[in-house]
Scaffold this motif. Sequence first.
Motif, short mmCIF file in Angstrom:
data_model
loop_
_atom_site.label_atom_id
_atom_site.label_comp_id
_atom_site.label_asym_id
_atom_site.label_seq_id
_atom_site.Cartn_x
_atom_site.Cartn_y
_atom_site.Cartn_z
N THR A 173 0.82 -1.21 0.00
CA THR A 173 0.00 0.00 0.00
C THR A 173 0.86 1.26 0.00
O THR A 173 0.40 2.31 -0.41
N TYR A 174 2.10 1.16 0.47
CA TYR A 174 2.97 2.32 0.46
C TYR A 174 3.39 2.69 -0.95
O TYR A 174 3.83 3.79 -1.20
N ASN A 175 3.31 1.66 -1.81
CA ASN A 175 3.53 1.94 -3.22
C ASN A 175 4.99 2.24 -3.55
O ASN A 175 5.28 2.83 -4.58
N LEU A 176 5.88 1.83 -2.69
CA LEU A 176 7.29 2.01 -2.99
C LEU A 176 7.86 0.75 -3.64
O LEU A 176 8.68 0.81 -4.53
N TYR A 177 7.42 -0.39 -3.14
CA TYR A 177 7.86 -1.65 -3.71
C TYR A 177 6.66 -2.52 -4.00
O TYR A 177 5.65 -2.43 -3.32
N THR A 204 2.84 -22.33 -5.51
CA THR A 204 2.10 -21.51 -4.54
C THR A 204 0.67 -21.26 -4.98
O THR A 204 0.28 -21.60 -6.10
N PHE A 205 -0.09 -20.66 -4.11
CA PHE A 205 -1.52 -20.52 -4.33
C PHE A 205 -1.89 -19.31 -5.17
O PHE A 205 -2.06 -19.38 -6.38
N ILE A 206 -1.95 -18.19 -4.51
CA ILE A 206 -2.41 -17.01 -5.22
C ILE A 206 -1.29 -16.00 -5.27
O ILE A 206 -0.26 -16.18 -4.69
N ASN A 207 -1.52 -14.94 -5.96
CA ASN A 207 -0.49 -13.93 -6.11
C ASN A 207 -1.13 -12.56 -6.27
O ASN A 207 -1.25 -12.04 -7.36
N PRO A 208 -1.56 -12.01 -5.17
CA PRO A 208 -2.37 -10.80 -5.25
C PRO A 208 -1.53 -9.56 -5.51
O PRO A 208 -0.34 -9.64 -5.71
N GLN A 209 -2.20 -8.45 -5.48
CA GLN A 209 -1.62 -7.11 -5.62
C GLN A 209 -0.93 -6.87 -6.96
O GLN A 209 -0.14 -7.67 -7.43
N ASN A 210 -1.23 -5.75 -7.56
CA ASN A 210 -0.59 -5.46 -8.82
C ASN A 210 -0.47 -3.97 -9.08
O ASN A 210 -0.67 -3.48 -10.17
N LYS A 211 -0.13 -3.26 -8.00
CA LYS A 211 0.05 -1.82 -8.10
C LYS A 211 1.28 -1.47 -8.94
O LYS A 211 2.26 -2.19 -8.95
N ARG A 212 1.21 -0.32 -9.57
CA ARG A 212 2.40 0.22 -10.19
C ARG A 212 3.38 0.57 -9.07
O ARG A 212 3.02 1.22 -8.11
N ALA A 213 4.56 0.09 -9.14
CA ALA A 213 5.58 0.35 -8.12
C ALA A 213 6.87 -0.28 -8.59
O ALA A 213 6.90 -0.99 -9.60
N HIS A 214 7.90 -0.01 -7.84
CA HIS A 214 9.20 -0.60 -8.12
C HIS A 214 9.15 -2.08 -8.41
O HIS A 214 8.51 -2.83 -7.70
N SER A 215 9.87 -2.50 -9.40
CA SER A 215 10.05 -3.93 -9.58
C SER A 215 11.34 -4.36 -8.89
O SER A 215 12.15 -3.51 -8.51
N LEU A 216 11.51 -5.65 -8.71
CA LEU A 216 12.74 -6.10 -8.07
C LEU A 216 13.78 -6.43 -9.11
O LEU A 216 13.90 -7.41 -9.67
N PRO B 111 3.91 10.67 4.95
CA PRO B 111 5.01 10.73 3.96
C PRO B 111 4.69 9.94 2.69
O PRO B 111 5.02 10.38 1.59
N TYR B 112 4.06 8.82 2.85
CA TYR B 112 3.78 7.97 1.70
C TYR B 112 2.69 8.58 0.83
O TYR B 112 2.68 8.41 -0.38
N LYS B 113 1.76 9.27 1.49
CA LYS B 113 0.73 9.97 0.74
C LYS B 113 1.36 11.11 -0.06
O LYS B 113 1.10 11.26 -1.26
N LEU B 114 2.20 11.86 0.63
CA LEU B 114 2.88 12.96 -0.05
C LEU B 114 3.73 12.45 -1.21
O LEU B 114 3.80 13.07 -2.27
N ALA B 115 4.34 11.28 -1.00
CA ALA B 115 5.22 10.71 -2.02
C ALA B 115 4.49 10.44 -3.32
O ALA B 115 5.10 10.39 -4.39
N MET B 116 3.17 10.27 -3.24
CA MET B 116 2.42 9.97 -4.46
C MET B 116 2.33 11.20 -5.35
O MET B 116 2.22 11.08 -6.57
N LYS B 117 2.34 12.37 -4.74
CA LYS B 117 2.25 13.59 -5.54
C LYS B 117 3.62 14.23 -5.74
O LYS B 117 3.88 14.86 -6.75
N ASN B 118 4.46 14.09 -4.74
CA ASN B 118 5.72 14.83 -4.73
C ASN B 118 6.93 13.93 -4.96
O ASN B 118 7.30 13.14 -4.10
N PRO B 119 7.56 14.05 -6.12
CA PRO B 119 8.69 13.18 -6.46
C PRO B 119 9.86 13.31 -5.50
O PRO B 119 10.56 12.33 -5.24
N ASP B 120 10.10 14.52 -4.97
CA ASP B 120 11.19 14.70 -4.01
C ASP B 120 10.96 13.84 -2.78
O ASP B 120 11.86 13.15 -2.31
#
Lengths: 216, 216
Positions: A173-177, A204-216, B111-120
């Motif tokens: 949900t943080y959307n960083l990774y 494995t079973f399921i594989n949820p979540q598919n937000k745009r975010a960093h890939s590994l 911070p994570y909310k802000l990160a969605m709008k603010n690239p810095d």
Amino acid sequence: MHPPHSRKEAILQTATMFFSEKGYQDTSMSEIAKITGVADGTIFYHFKTKSELFLAVLKNFKEGIIRELEAFQNMAVFNTGLDMVEGTVSFYFSLADRMEDRFLLLHRHYPYKLAMKNPDCREHLEEIYTCFIDLFERAILKGQKDGSIREVHSKKQALLLFTLVDGLVRLGTYNLYKAGPLYSDLIDSCRCMLTNKQQETKPTFINPQNKRAHSL
Amino acid sequence: MHPPHSRKEAILQTATMFFSEKGYQDTSMSEIAKITGVADGTIFYHFKTKSELFLAVLKNFKEGIIRELEAFQNMAVFNTGLDMVEGTVSFYFSLADRMEDRFLLLHRHYPYKLAMKNPDCREHLEEIYTCFIDLFERAILKGQKDGSIREVHSKKQALLLFTLVDGLVRLGTYNLYKAGPLYSDLIDSCRCMLTNKQQETKPTFINPQNKRAHSL
DNA sequence: AATAAAACTGACTGTGTAGTCAGTCAGTCA
DNA sequence: TGACTGACTGACTACACAGTCAGTTTTATT
């Protein structure tokens, strides 16, 4: 107790949505009123204060969670305790996916701050956590009976397990990774934490979540 | 660049304290001004807006973290990669303990909310996370070279490890469960996640955190 | 239909806050 | 001395918001 479409219910729904998606502070009572389609005063007729409304939302969420957990327990049958652990992990992920918006409630700081002053709030949070952790613990205990899980302190290990799984959901949900691709590694790690012998990775079973975010 | 006790610096310190302990929304600019001992306008002279001040705080925090990490890397020497993993876990705990207030910054949602709008903002957060995760990954890679750690996807496993450790720290700040007593179980679990062979629990290093909270 | 109770309304109040701005003041340089 | 500058001030604006309340409408009861 449940008049199907009372205004009160409608307000609660809207509030849940807003508190989850925008947080407590960033949600105004007028906003909730406008979207629900009632007058500002109506909210205060049903809920004395904003924080009482929040408590109602949290309580409602808790009850929903408990219902889901009971359904899971009645439905799912597992051969071994280890299987049950994996099933529980998978269940937690799918629940967090299905109730993504509401899970955000738990992943904000406000509830925990409120819990320091308000015993009701604290109790709701504790109940929610306890439900999940107990589920993990039951799986571990079962596994220790049938030999699929090694000797560990069941309560502590359950808490660790929960922390790991919930942390991964939060990361999503943080959307960083991206948390999704980690799922099979997570299951593998859980197995390692809990067993003595070496094991090969199973499909494995399921594989949820598919937000745009960093890939590994 | 660093006039030792500029007002600007003082404002930054106060702001760090308030944003950490009370959160962004619950901190008012006047409050910061009053506690710092400057006029309201002074803050806006140095920082155009409230969120610019927040960014400055976050940046400052990031730089502090990076300095700490470098100090750790220069100081600590480990025989095996597995030892290094344990050392890193221990380091993270002690850091979170020592900078308890500032770590709260990371454990809020703003911070994570802000990160969605603010690239810095996003960049600061990513850098912080990357630092920690890289540290774990380096330990894993070292362990895979010297044979103390089994074949796992180093990046993914590092992320899992970090999630677990950070989740435990967060649990402590939530004040619902005590995280301290879990420390030795955590180390044990990490070892299991990373090794093939069975191992006995070794004596552990430190045991931080001692908040009033649920016992196990 | 009469009455009472419950649900609902929206204008209003008081407070708190981010950000502005005209102006003060101390220091510097010519 | 006097012009200039950057740091600083605090009163002020414009607005957003939680909560109130006197009054209206709806519903249930007899």
